[in-house]
Design a protein around this motif. Structure first.
Motif, PDB file in Angstrom:
ATOM      1  N   LEU A  15      29.771 -30.707   4.863  1.00 38.51           N
ATOM      2  CA  LEU A  15      30.237 -29.601   5.698  1.00 38.51           C
ATOM      3  C   LEU A  15      31.206 -28.722   4.918  1.00 38.51           C
ATOM      4  O   LEU A  15      32.219 -29.205   4.400  1.00 38.51           O
ATOM      5  CB  LEU A  15      30.928 -30.139   6.947  1.00 38.51           C
ATOM      6  CG  LEU A  15      31.500 -29.096   7.917  1.00 38.51           C
ATOM      7  CD1 LEU A  15      30.377 -28.298   8.576  1.00 38.51           C
ATOM      8  CD2 LEU A  15      32.371 -29.772   8.986  1.00 38.51           C
ATOM      9  N   VAL A  38      22.429 -24.292   8.557  1.00 43.32           N
ATOM     10  CA  VAL A  38      21.972 -25.541   7.956  1.00 43.32           C
ATOM     11  C   VAL A  38      21.383 -25.189   6.594  1.00 43.32           C
ATOM     12  O   VAL A  38      20.491 -24.338   6.492  1.00 43.32           O
ATOM     13  CB  VAL A  38      20.928 -26.249   8.829  1.00 43.32           C
ATOM     14  CG1 VAL A  38      20.293 -27.418   8.074  1.00 43.32           C
ATOM     15  CG2 VAL A  38      21.573 -26.747  10.113  1.00 43.32           C
ATOM     16  N   GLY A  85      26.969 -20.754  12.298  1.00 42.38           N
ATOM     17  CA  GLY A  85      26.481 -21.984  11.693  1.00 42.38           C
ATOM     18  C   GLY A  85      25.214 -21.803  10.887  1.00 42.38           C
ATOM     19  O   GLY A  85      24.290 -21.107  11.302  1.00 42.38           O
ATOM     20  N   CYS A 122      32.031 -24.177  14.326  1.00 47.09           N
ATOM     21  CA  CYS A 122      30.822 -23.355  14.440  1.00 47.09           C
ATOM     22  C   CYS A 122      30.969 -22.383  15.607  1.00 47.09           C
ATOM     23  O   CYS A 122      31.233 -22.797  16.742  1.00 47.09           O
ATOM     24  CB  CYS A 122      29.596 -24.248  14.639  1.00 47.09           C
ATOM     25  SG  CYS A 122      28.042 -23.353  14.807  1.00 47.09           S
ATOM     26  N   LEU A 172      26.328 -26.740   6.963  1.00 45.58           N
ATOM     27  CA  LEU A 172      26.114 -28.177   6.990  1.00 45.58           C
ATOM     28  C   LEU A 172      24.848 -28.496   6.194  1.00 45.58           C
ATOM     29  O   LEU A 172      23.778 -27.965   6.482  1.00 45.58           O
ATOM     30  CB  LEU A 172      25.990 -28.674   8.432  1.00 45.58           C
ATOM     31  CG  LEU A 172      25.903 -30.192   8.648  1.00 45.58           C
ATOM     32  CD1 LEU A 172      27.054 -30.925   7.973  1.00 45.58           C
ATOM     33  CD2 LEU A 172      25.886 -30.506  10.156  1.00 45.58           C
ATOM     34  N   THR A 204      29.903 -21.414   8.514  1.00 48.19           N
ATOM     35  CA  THR A 204      30.110 -22.857   8.578  1.00 48.19           C
ATOM     36  C   THR A 204      28.782 -23.509   8.208  1.00 48.19           C
ATOM     37  O   THR A 204      27.781 -23.340   8.903  1.00 48.19           O
ATOM     38  CB  THR A 204      30.554 -23.292   9.986  1.00 48.19           C
ATOM     39  OG1 THR A 204      31.850 -22.725  10.256  1.00 48.19           O
ATOM     40  CG2 THR A 204      30.637 -24.806  10.082  1.00 48.19           C
ATOM     41  N   LEU A 214      21.984 -19.217  15.024  1.00 50.17           N
ATOM     42  CA  LEU A 214      22.104 -20.160  13.918  1.00 50.17           C
ATOM     43  C   LEU A 214      21.137 -19.789  12.809  1.00 50.17           C
ATOM     44  O   LEU A 214      20.089 -19.181  13.041  1.00 50.17           O
ATOM     45  CB  LEU A 214      21.805 -21.581  14.404  1.00 50.17           C
ATOM     46  CG  LEU A 214      22.765 -22.143  15.456  1.00 50.17           C
ATOM     47  CD1 LEU A 214      22.187 -23.408  16.071  1.00 50.17           C
ATOM     48  CD2 LEU A 214      24.128 -22.431  14.833  1.00 50.17           C
ATOM     49  N   THR A 216      24.116 -30.985  15.886  1.00 52.63           N
ATOM     50  CA  THR A 216      25.447 -31.426  15.458  1.00 52.63           C
ATOM     51  C   THR A 216      26.320 -30.231  15.113  1.00 52.63           C
ATOM     52  O   THR A 216      27.496 -30.162  15.489  1.00 52.63           O
ATOM     53  CB  THR A 216      25.334 -32.360  14.244  1.00 52.63           C
ATOM     54  OG1 THR A 216      24.602 -33.531  14.612  1.00 52.63           O
ATOM     55  CG2 THR A 216      26.706 -32.770  13.734  1.00 52.63           C
ATOM     56  N   LEU A 217      25.747 -29.283  14.398  1.00 49.38           N
ATOM     57  CA  LEU A 217      26.487 -28.089  14.005  1.00 49.38           C
ATOM     58  C   LEU A 217      27.020 -27.341  15.219  1.00 49.38           C
ATOM     59  O   LEU A 217      28.191 -26.937  15.265  1.00 49.38           O
ATOM     60  CB  LEU A 217      25.562 -27.196  13.179  1.00 49.38           C
ATOM     61  CG  LEU A 217      26.151 -26.026  12.382  1.00 49.38           C
ATOM     62  CD1 LEU A 217      27.253 -26.496  11.446  1.00 49.38           C
ATOM     63  CD2 LEU A 217      25.049 -25.335  11.598  1.00 49.38           C
ATOM     64  N   LYS A 218      26.176 -27.192  16.228  1.00 47.74           N
ATOM     65  CA  LYS A 218      26.594 -26.474  17.444  1.00 47.74           C
ATOM     66  C   LYS A 218      27.746 -27.171  18.156  1.00 47.74           C
ATOM     67  O   LYS A 218      28.500 -26.522  18.892  1.00 47.74           O
ATOM     68  CB  LYS A 218      25.406 -26.340  18.397  1.00 47.74           C
ATOM     69  CG  LYS A 218      24.339 -25.368  17.949  1.00 47.74           C
ATOM     70  CD  LYS A 218      23.276 -25.178  19.009  1.00 47.74           C
ATOM     71  CE  LYS A 218      22.498 -26.461  19.276  1.00 47.74           C
ATOM     72  NZ  LYS A 218      21.407 -26.262  20.257  1.00 47.74           N
ATOM     73  N   THR A 258      20.450 -31.719  12.944  1.00 40.54           N
ATOM     74  CA  THR A 258      21.601 -31.162  12.242  1.00 40.54           C
ATOM     75  C   THR A 258      22.104 -29.906  12.949  1.00 40.54           C
ATOM     76  O   THR A 258      23.317 -29.679  13.065  1.00 40.54           O
ATOM     77  CB  THR A 258      21.226 -30.842  10.784  1.00 40.54           C
ATOM     78  OG1 THR A 258      20.692 -32.015  10.160  1.00 40.54           O
ATOM     79  CG2 THR A 258      22.437 -30.370  10.001  1.00 40.54           C
TER      80      THR A 258
END
Length: 415
Positions: A19, A31, A29, A111, A58, A56, A117, A104-106, A101
């Protein structure tokens, strides 16, 4: 490495993800999908770089189902292991892991919750970014760098709801010309898809320090990537205001510390004609403090002519005028004051990374300055003095007077 590892929960199991968070502590966010070499130093560097852009990020360990914590280099032995991992990789499960993922990011406070996203990927990750765009409706923007095997899933493109950008290498042995043409032709039917081909470069042209790294192509691809992300998920920065603040600290308040605070951690400035400036915080601070900010005539004035504000950079056209009453290290190095008044057109290309200046490329005609301070006799030379600035302000001033052949075309046909 400036980020940290977190756990991504997948039912009763979990896998790790790297992260990276912007300096302000939050952002839209993204990924970031790995190459076949795992979440190695290159992927972490990419994540940190995107975090500087305001995101942000990940980076999930997509090989966790086979072997967790893969971090490979690029020698022959590591390549063979990476290729084996790639051959055994289940892409469908990989897309499911991207969805996990994203979930999780949300959930992270880092984020931004009120924007879309993004998914960005390289090599294996480039294809996964494409598949994520096709299969995950909440992906507002996906960017794939030299994805391998996209041609096998072109029938899924009709399901893309967000924006998709593909960066392709002309000399990519994993995506030869015929395959590349097939992909581009199929995707040209969709207005939300953009495909770019980079000439004379190979697979992995955007991998820093790699054998195939090609800096000009990597820079343009990155600019296109960030432009797409900005338009689809943000963040939105007022680059013009940021640039004006920087200039104010340089020329009005003459505050070196405040000037440096407007820039990224390791910025650079390049004054093209004189090779002056500095690379990195230490050298640029030295340059600003001892050779620039306090080294300009008091009557130095910048007259704006035009300004183009893009998504990632500002291009400024202006006239700089001053009395040469002190030695100006950065502009006319080594030349003692002549007392001459100088007017010179200038062009600045100012690149931003997120809300901070990344670099400045400043251009001007050095011959014109030398003519104006009496160090260059323009007789018989294709150079001019202050008239270059005057004609920028008044385009009706005569053109082509330096061309001895200009009178020979008088009265000739222009058809």
């Amino acid at each position: 490495m400036t980020g940290s590892y977190i756990s991504i929960q997948n039912g009763d199991k979990s896998f790790s993800g790297y992260l990276a968070v912007p300096e302000v502590g939050h952002g839209p966010g993204i990924v970031l999908c790995q190459e076949i070499f795992g979440v190695n130093a290159v992927m972490r560097e990419k994540a940190d770089f995107l975090a500087e852009e305001g995101y942000t990020v990940l980076v999930p360990d997509l090989f966790w189902r086979t072997e967790s914590g893969i971090e490979l280099g690029y020698n022959d032995e590591d390549f063979q292991k990476a290729f084996t991992l790639y051959q055994n990789f289940n892409e469908n499960l990989g897309v499911e892991d991207i969805q996990t993922t994203l979930d999780t990011l949300k959930s992270l406070k880092e984020c931004d919750q009120d924007v879309g996203l993004g998914v960005v990927g390289y090599c294996l990750g480039g294809k996964l970014a494409y598949l994520a765009a096709c299969r995950i409706p909440e992906v507002a923007c996906a960017v794939g760098y030299y994805g391998v095997g996209i041609e096998n899933h072109l029938d899924e493109a009709k399901k893309i709801q967000g924006k998709l950008v593909l960066h392709m290498a002309e000399q990519d042995q994993f995506c030869p010309a015929g395959v590349r043409h097939q992909i581009i032709q199929a995707l040209s039917a969709y207005k939300n898809v953009q495909s770019y081909v980079y000439n004379n470069v190979d697979h992995a042209f955007a991998r820093p320090h790699g054998t195939h790294y090609h800096k000009p192509s990597a820079l343009i691809a990155h600019e296109r990537t960030v432009t797409a992300l900005r338009k689809q998920v943000g963040p939105d920065y007022d680059l013009e205001a940021l640039w004006e603040e920087h200039v104010r600290f340089e020329f009005d308040t003459r505050d070196v510390k405040a000037t440096m605070a407007t820039m990224v951690a390791e910025p650079y400035v390049n004054h093209i004609p004189t090779l002056t400036g500095g690379v990195g915080y230490a050298q640029l601070s030295r340059f600003y403090r001892h050779h620039f900010v306090h080294n300009n005539p008091q009557d130095m004035t910048l007259t704006p002519i035009s300004r183009t504000v893009g998504v990632t950079q500002v291009v400024d056209e202006f006239i700089m005028s001053f009395t040469h009453d002190e030695e100006i290290d950065w502009l006319i190095p080594g030349i003692k004051p002549t007392g001459k008044y100088v007017e010179i057109p200038m062009l600045g290309v100012i690149k931003f990374r997120g809300p901070k200046l990344c670099h400045e490329h400043i251009y001007w005609d050095q011959a014109s300055i030398l003519v104006q301070v009496g160090l260059l006799d323009p007789t018989g030379l294709p150079v001019a003095g202050a008239v270059t600035a005057h004609k920028l302000l008044d385009e009706t001033l005569p053109s082509n007077e330096l061309m001895s052949t200009w009178p020979s075309s008088e009265g000739k046909s222009i058809d």
